[in-house]
Scaffold this motif. Structure first.
Motif, PDB file in Angstrom:
ATOM      1  N   GLU A 158      44.310  36.726 -32.736  1.00 45.36           N
ATOM      2  CA  GLU A 158      43.513  36.668 -31.456  1.00 45.36           C
ATOM      3  C   GLU A 158      42.967  35.024 -31.171  1.00 45.36           C
ATOM      4  O   GLU A 158      43.289  34.155 -31.884  1.00 45.36           O
ATOM      5  N   LEU A 159      42.446  34.929 -29.886  1.00 42.71           N
ATOM      6  CA  LEU A 159      42.045  33.661 -29.370  1.00 42.71           C
ATOM      7  C   LEU A 159      40.397  33.424 -29.007  1.00 42.71           C
ATOM      8  O   LEU A 159      39.913  34.362 -28.528  1.00 42.71           O
ATOM      9  N   LEU A 160      40.196  32.420 -29.346  1.00 42.43           N
ATOM     10  CA  LEU A 160      38.673  31.932 -28.528  1.00 42.43           C
ATOM     11  C   LEU A 160      39.273  31.342 -27.221  1.00 42.43           C
ATOM     12  O   LEU A 160      39.721  30.220 -27.109  1.00 42.43           O
ATOM     13  N   VAL A 161      38.616  31.801 -26.259  1.00 44.86           N
ATOM     14  CA  VAL A 161      39.024  31.142 -24.949  1.00 44.86           C
ATOM     15  C   VAL A 161      37.671  30.849 -24.152  1.00 44.86           C
ATOM     16  O   VAL A 161      36.617  31.771 -24.092  1.00 44.86           O
ATOM     17  N   ARG A 162      37.357  29.613 -23.804  1.00 44.91           N
ATOM     18  CA  ARG A 162      36.352  29.302 -22.789  1.00 44.91           C
ATOM     19  C   ARG A 162      36.817  29.727 -21.148  1.00 44.91           C
ATOM     20  O   ARG A 162      37.608  29.166 -20.809  1.00 44.91           O
ATOM     21  N   SER A 172      36.193  41.057 -21.130  1.00 47.62           N
ATOM     22  CA  SER A 172      34.787  40.541 -21.171  1.00 47.62           C
ATOM     23  C   SER A 172      34.751  39.161 -20.557  1.00 47.62           C
ATOM     24  O   SER A 172      33.982  38.340 -21.191  1.00 47.62           O
ATOM     25  N   GLY A 173      35.203  38.969 -19.488  1.00 44.43           N
ATOM     26  CA  GLY A 173      35.364  37.636 -18.672  1.00 44.43           C
ATOM     27  C   GLY A 173      34.008  37.218 -18.027  1.00 44.43           C
ATOM     28  O   GLY A 173      34.034  36.050 -17.630  1.00 44.43           O
ATOM     29  N   PHE A 174      33.206  38.016 -17.979  1.00 43.08           N
ATOM     30  CA  PHE A 174      31.864  37.541 -17.208  1.00 43.08           C
ATOM     31  C   PHE A 174      30.957  36.831 -18.400  1.00 43.08           C
ATOM     32  O   PHE A 174      29.875  37.346 -18.727  1.00 43.08           O
ATOM     33  N   ALA A 175      31.416  35.958 -19.015  1.00 45.02           N
ATOM     34  CA  ALA A 175      30.744  35.102 -20.048  1.00 45.02           C
ATOM     35  C   ALA A 175      31.337  33.595 -20.091  1.00 45.02           C
ATOM     36  O   ALA A 175      32.350  33.202 -19.534  1.00 45.02           O
ATOM     37  N   THR A 176      30.524  32.912 -21.013  1.00 44.49           N
ATOM     38  CA  THR A 176      30.991  31.495 -21.237  1.00 44.49           C
ATOM     39  C   THR A 176      32.096  31.390 -22.034  1.00 44.49           C
ATOM     40  O   THR A 176      32.887  30.465 -21.848  1.00 44.49           O
ATOM     41  N   HIS A 177      32.334  32.296 -22.904  1.00 43.55           N
ATOM     42  CA  HIS A 177      33.439  32.568 -23.856  1.00 43.55           C
ATOM     43  C   HIS A 177      33.895  33.873 -24.110  1.00 43.55           C
ATOM     44  O   HIS A 177      33.028  34.864 -23.641  1.00 43.55           O
ATOM     45  N   ALA A 178      34.956  34.247 -24.737  1.00 43.17           N
ATOM     46  CA  ALA A 178      35.723  35.339 -25.091  1.00 43.17           C
ATOM     47  C   ALA A 178      36.557  35.230 -26.102  1.00 43.17           C
ATOM     48  O   ALA A 178      37.175  34.167 -26.288  1.00 43.17           O
ATOM     49  N   VAL A 179      36.599  36.186 -26.920  1.00 40.55           N
ATOM     50  CA  VAL A 179      37.817  36.241 -28.102  1.00 40.55           C
ATOM     51  C   VAL A 179      38.589  37.490 -27.304  1.00 40.55           C
ATOM     52  O   VAL A 179      38.011  38.510 -27.249  1.00 40.55           O
ATOM     53  N   VAL A 180      39.659  37.335 -27.377  1.00 40.74           N
ATOM     54  CA  VAL A 180      40.943  38.121 -26.827  1.00 40.74           C
ATOM     55  C   VAL A 180      42.059  38.315 -27.715  1.00 40.74           C
ATOM     56  O   VAL A 180      42.172  37.253 -28.573  1.00 40.74           O
ATOM     57  N   ASP A 181      42.505  39.351 -27.671  1.00 42.87           N
ATOM     58  CA  ASP A 181      44.071  39.482 -28.369  1.00 42.87           C
ATOM     59  C   ASP A 181      45.072  38.676 -27.555  1.00 42.87           C
ATOM     60  O   ASP A 181      44.851  38.579 -26.412  1.00 42.87           O
ATOM     61  N   ARG A 182      45.790  38.019 -28.364  1.00 47.54           N
ATOM     62  CA  ARG A 182      46.938  37.211 -27.972  1.00 47.54           C
ATOM     63  C   ARG A 182      47.521  37.798 -26.968  1.00 47.54           C
ATOM     64  O   ARG A 182      48.255  37.373 -25.871  1.00 47.54           O
TER      65      ARG A 182
END
Length: 363
Positions: free
Chosen positions: A37-41, A143-153
């Motif tokens: 998984e990734l933490l994305v800003r 869940s992109g309506f946020a400052t950050h998201a954790v997503v699967d690669r």
């Protein structure tokens, strides 16, 4: 970590949403990314009918849910091959690459990915969002309506630094769905006509992709005069209301409205030997009335296309190259830029057909 995001609290609230406030912008806790998984800003996120369809109840999902599935951002951390600082496009249907559906080269949605989306989790079944100690569901793995998201690669595709965040965000849904239906299913040839019924973000992206094909005539169809004017501005050769289009025929027809009447119009517009490709998502109880004779007697076909029958890792780079060449000016789809706190009003604009794509830009 603490993030700020737009959480859908109640499904099917009355309109206008600016008054009923079904979406609440609030602080949440985001857990660290797990394996793979990734933490994305988040940099930019678009408002799409697939978000609205959860808000109005057309697509029932578990709540509370942090909405947003069309987004782009910068990798900050995680367990994957992507380094920190890499810009990525979010895609709302991760592909496991192992199930029978993934072996169809995009024609069938991934089974595990679809199951996770329906449950409001990431691909491994986990939830990384909480509020006051209680889980908040993920929307389509993004869940992109946020400052950050954790997503699967498997929910992201890297793009080069020269692709602006707004452009990158549009590639993940509007372009991948509408444009993918043209590239992967319609495959128009020089001398053919492509008609697009429903000129929202997905439909306009389909029209732009069709225009990127040499020698292809493109027709836009919509009930709203402003949408027809916008389509002409983007370069479509002709633009009509459904009534004005009566009697016209096209080789490839893309239905992007998600309404039974639009699909019936699309089928009627399809000429002998032609393809009707439906990408819109109607209510589950929606039905159409058509004569099956024309499909047999005229060799026509009706094809469903989810996410443009795309393989994101393959197709997003194709769209990037079209954009770089000036043949796919997707930034022209942007109607306005709004703040996250304007999300309920933005849903009203979308529901009323006054916007093609509204973009939330984050600092």
């Amino acid at each position: 970590m603490k993030i700020r995001g737009a959480v859908l609290e109640h499904i099917g609230q009355s309109r206008p949403y600016a008054a009923s406030q079904p979406i609440r912008v609030c602080d949440l806790d985001l857990a660290e990314p797990g394996p793979g998984e990734l933490l994305v800003r988040i940099e930019a996120a678009g408002l799409c009918h697939s978000d609205l369809s959860v808000v109005d109840g057309n697509r029932v999902r578990p709540v509370p849910m942090l909405l947003g599935h069309e987004a782009a951002g910068i990798v900050e951390a995680g367990d994957s091959d992507l380094p920190a600082g890499q810009r990525v496009v979010m895609t709302f249907l991760p592909r496991c690459g192992q199930c029978p559906a993934c072996a169809t080269d995009g024609l069938t949605p991934c089974g595990p990915g679809s199951a996770a989306n329906g449950a409001g989790t990431l691909m491994n079944g986990d939830i990384r969002l909480t509020r006051d100690g209680r889980p908040v569901f993920h929307h389509l793995g993004v869940s992109g309506f946020a400052t950050h998201a954790v997503v699967d690669r498997r929910s992201v595709v890297p793009v080069p630094d020269d692709v602006p965040a707004v452009v990158a965000s549009l590639l993940g849904c509007a372009v991948l769905t509408g444009g993918g239906a043209v590239l992967n299913v319609g495959t128009p040839r020089p001398g053919q006509t492509v008609a697009v019924v429903g000129l929202g973000g997905v439909g306009m992206a389909a029209a732009l992709t069709a225009l990127a094909h040499d020698g292809v005539r493109v027709i836009g169809v919509d009930q709203l005069p402003d949408k027809l004017a916008k389509a002409r501005e983007l370069g479509v050769h002709e633009a009509y209301t459904p009534e004005q289009a009566d009697g016209l025929k096209a080789d490839v027809v893309i239905e992007a409205a998600g309404h039974p009447a639009a699909l019936e119009t699309s089928i009627a517009l399809t000429g002998p030997g032609g393809r009707t490709i439906t990408v819109g998502l109607p209510r589950p109880d929606a039905r159409i009335s058509v004569s099956p004779l024309g499909f047999v007697a005229e060799g026509r076909s009706l094809i469903g296309s989810y996410l443009g029958s795309a393989v994101p890792a393959r197709d997003i780079p194709r769209f990037v190259e079209l954009w770089r060449a000036g043949r796919l000016p997707v930034e022209q789809l942007v109607s306005s830029t709004i703040a996250l706190d304007q999300i309920n009003t933005g849903m009203d604009e979308l529901a009323d057909g006054r916007a093609v794509r509204q973009i939330i830009e984050f600092d």
